[in-house]
Design a protein around this motif. Structure first.
Motif, PDB file in Angstrom:
ATOM      1  N   SER A  17       0.929  -1.181   0.072  1.00  0.00           N
ATOM      2  CA  SER A  17       0.075   0.041   0.005  1.00  0.00           C
ATOM      3  C   SER A  17       0.952   1.475   0.113  1.00  0.00           C
ATOM      4  O   SER A  17       2.038   1.272   0.587  1.00  0.00           O
ATOM      5  N   LEU A  18       0.354   2.340  -0.465  1.00  0.00           N
ATOM      6  CA  LEU A  18       0.746   3.606  -0.683  1.00  0.00           C
ATOM      7  C   LEU A  18      -0.181   4.622  -0.705  1.00  0.00           C
ATOM      8  O   LEU A  18      -1.360   4.320  -1.034  1.00  0.00           O
ATOM      9  N   THR A  19       0.164   5.746  -0.048  1.00  0.00           N
ATOM     10  CA  THR A  19      -0.755   6.972   0.147  1.00  0.00           C
ATOM     11  C   THR A  19      -0.281   8.321  -0.436  1.00  0.00           C
ATOM     12  O   THR A  19       0.949   8.411   0.123  1.00  0.00           O
ATOM     13  N   LEU A  20      -0.672   8.748  -1.289  1.00  0.00           N
ATOM     14  CA  LEU A  20      -0.215   9.725  -2.222  1.00  0.00           C
ATOM     15  C   LEU A  20      -1.104  10.915  -1.495  1.00  0.00           C
ATOM     16  O   LEU A  20      -2.229  10.975  -1.237  1.00  0.00           O
ATOM     17  N   SER A  21      -0.166  12.058  -1.527  1.00  0.00           N
ATOM     18  CA  SER A  21      -0.897  13.399  -0.970  1.00  0.00           C
ATOM     19  C   SER A  21      -0.610  14.496  -1.889  1.00  0.00           C
ATOM     20  O   SER A  21       0.294  14.484  -2.697  1.00  0.00           O
ATOM     21  N   CYS A  22      -1.639  15.356  -1.757  1.00  0.00           N
ATOM     22  CA  CYS A  22      -1.390  16.595  -2.913  1.00  0.00           C
ATOM     23  C   CYS A  22      -1.679  17.830  -2.038  1.00  0.00           C
ATOM     24  O   CYS A  22      -3.228  17.874  -1.684  1.00  0.00           O
ATOM     25  N   ALA A  23      -0.786  18.876  -1.874  1.00  0.00           N
ATOM     26  CA  ALA A  23      -1.218  20.157  -1.296  1.00  0.00           C
ATOM     27  C   ALA A  23      -1.858  20.988  -2.350  1.00  0.00           C
ATOM     28  O   ALA A  23      -1.195  21.059  -3.288  1.00  0.00           O
ATOM     29  N   VAL A  24      -3.084  21.625  -2.016  1.00  0.00           N
ATOM     30  CA  VAL A  24      -3.671  22.162  -2.961  1.00  0.00           C
ATOM     31  C   VAL A  24      -3.932  23.601  -2.636  1.00  0.00           C
ATOM     32  O   VAL A  24      -4.366  23.803  -1.498  1.00  0.00           O
ATOM     33  N   SER A  25      -3.584  24.517  -3.747  1.00  0.00           N
ATOM     34  CA  SER A  25      -3.876  25.936  -3.395  1.00  0.00           C
ATOM     35  C   SER A  25      -4.715  26.510  -4.688  1.00  0.00           C
ATOM     36  O   SER A  25      -4.020  26.337  -5.808  1.00  0.00           O
ATOM     37  N   VAL A  26      -5.842  26.877  -4.390  1.00  0.00           N
ATOM     38  CA  VAL A  26      -6.640  27.538  -5.457  1.00  0.00           C
ATOM     39  C   VAL A  26      -7.300  28.650  -5.292  1.00  0.00           C
ATOM     40  O   VAL A  26      -7.871  28.793  -4.045  1.00  0.00           O
ATOM     41  N   TYR A  27      -6.964  29.450  -6.116  1.00  0.00           N
ATOM     42  CA  TYR A  27      -7.405  31.028  -5.933  1.00  0.00           C
ATOM     43  C   TYR A  27      -8.305  31.535  -6.993  1.00  0.00           C
ATOM     44  O   TYR A  27      -8.012  31.173  -8.031  1.00  0.00           O
ATOM     45  N   GLY A  28      -9.580  31.954  -6.563  1.00  0.00           N
ATOM     46  CA  GLY A  28     -10.421  32.610  -7.508  1.00  0.00           C
ATOM     47  C   GLY A  28     -11.128  31.699  -8.012  1.00  0.00           C
ATOM     48  O   GLY A  28     -12.006  31.880  -9.074  1.00  0.00           O
ATOM     49  N   ALA A  29     -11.415  30.502  -7.358  1.00  0.00           N
ATOM     50  CA  ALA A  29     -12.437  29.470  -7.656  1.00  0.00           C
ATOM     51  C   ALA A  29     -13.296  28.715  -6.508  1.00  0.00           C
ATOM     52  O   ALA A  29     -12.322  28.424  -5.550  1.00  0.00           O
ATOM     53  N   SER A  30     -14.416  28.627  -6.369  1.00  0.00           N
ATOM     54  CA  SER A  30     -14.964  28.195  -5.325  1.00  0.00           C
ATOM     55  C   SER A  30     -15.514  26.775  -5.690  1.00  0.00           C
ATOM     56  O   SER A  30     -15.612  26.092  -4.524  1.00  0.00           O
ATOM     57  N   ARG A  31     -15.912  26.429  -6.494  1.00  0.00           N
ATOM     58  CA  ARG A  31     -16.383  25.034  -6.986  1.00  0.00           C
ATOM     59  C   ARG A  31     -15.276  24.650  -7.903  1.00  0.00           C
ATOM     60  O   ARG A  31     -15.134  25.020  -8.929  1.00  0.00           O
ATOM     61  N   TYR A  32     -14.704  23.372  -7.569  1.00  0.00           N
ATOM     62  CA  TYR A  32     -13.630  22.996  -8.465  1.00  0.00           C
ATOM     63  C   TYR A  32     -13.658  21.351  -8.341  1.00  0.00           C
ATOM     64  O   TYR A  32     -13.895  20.729  -7.228  1.00  0.00           O
ATOM     65  N   CYS A  33     -13.056  20.718  -9.253  1.00  0.00           N
ATOM     66  CA  CYS A  33     -12.962  19.186  -9.076  1.00  0.00           C
ATOM     67  C   CYS A  33     -11.664  18.633  -9.158  1.00  0.00           C
ATOM     68  O   CYS A  33     -10.819  19.260  -9.915  1.00  0.00           O
ATOM     69  N   MET A  34     -11.301  17.779  -8.460  1.00  0.00           N
ATOM     70  CA  MET A  34      -9.728  17.256  -8.098  1.00  0.00           C
ATOM     71  C   MET A  34      -9.910  15.732  -8.683  1.00  0.00           C
ATOM     72  O   MET A  34     -10.682  14.863  -8.727  1.00  0.00           O
ATOM     73  N   GLY A  35      -8.494  15.545  -9.083  1.00  0.00           N
ATOM     74  CA  GLY A  35      -8.348  14.088  -9.480  1.00  0.00           C
ATOM     75  C   GLY A  35      -7.138  13.729  -9.650  1.00  0.00           C
ATOM     76  O   GLY A  35      -5.980  14.580  -9.219  1.00  0.00           O
ATOM     77  N   TRP A  36      -6.870  12.501  -9.530  1.00  0.00           N
ATOM     78  CA  TRP A  36      -5.538  11.912  -9.711  1.00  0.00           C
ATOM     79  C   TRP A  36      -5.403  10.796 -11.097  1.00  0.00           C
ATOM     80  O   TRP A  36      -6.313  10.416 -11.460  1.00  0.00           O
ATOM     81  N   PHE A  37      -4.158  11.174 -11.704  1.00  0.00           N
ATOM     82  CA  PHE A  37      -4.108  10.505 -13.106  1.00  0.00           C
ATOM     83  C   PHE A  37      -2.657   9.786 -13.055  1.00  0.00           C
ATOM     84  O   PHE A  37      -1.959  10.302 -12.122  1.00  0.00           O
ATOM     85  N   ARG A  38      -2.526   9.051 -13.932  1.00  0.00           N
ATOM     86  CA  ARG A  38      -1.193   8.503 -13.960  1.00  0.00           C
ATOM     87  C   ARG A  38      -0.802   8.261 -15.353  1.00  0.00           C
ATOM     88  O   ARG A  38      -1.388   8.007 -16.426  1.00  0.00           O
TER      89      ARG A  38
END
Length: 125
Positions: A17-38
């Motif tokens: 097992s592994l856990t990936l993390s992503c620190a997110v900074s979004v300015y100017g948008a209140s609704r957005y969709c996040m995802g993981w790709f490879r």
């Protein structure tokens, strides 16, 4: 303006097992969709898991039941818990943000998506 910084990649044996993390900074948008790709060497970038602003999720068939996407809004962090890893999961994993309510993900407008720098996951059999 968007900043995405992934961490947590590494090498693991098949079944691990592994856990990936992503620190997110979004300015100017209140609704957005996040995802993981490879993306594996010689292959196209593929969608792994998506989480919408309402918390709904979807997964690639190849990872259903093994991977879990989640987010901690208080910590501005996106996660990908990966269990029962297989050699075919070996790839560079990217965190991504779609500021168009998921439409860019759905129509694969990858040129308009915000990407992190990627983190390598290697699974040995």
């Amino acid at each position: 303006q968007v900043q995405l910084v992934e961490s947590g990649g590494g090498s693991v044996q098949s079944g691990g097992s592994l856990t990936l993390s992503c620190a997110v900074s979004v300015y100017g948008a209140s609704r957005y969709c996040m995802g993981w790709f490879r993306q594996a060497p010689g292959k196209e970038r593929e969608e792994v898991a998506i989480i919408d602003s309402d918390g709904s999720t979807r997964y690639a068939d190849s990872v259903k039941g093994r991977f879990t996407i989640s987010q901690d809004n208080a910590k501005n962090t996106l996660y990908l818990q990966m269990d029962s890893l297989k050699a075919e999961d070996t790839a560079m994993y990217y965190c991504a943000a779609d500021l168009s309510s998921g439409l860019l993900f759905r129509f694969r407008r990858y040129d308009s998506i915000y990407w992190g720098q990627g983190t390598q996951v290697t699974v040995s059999s």
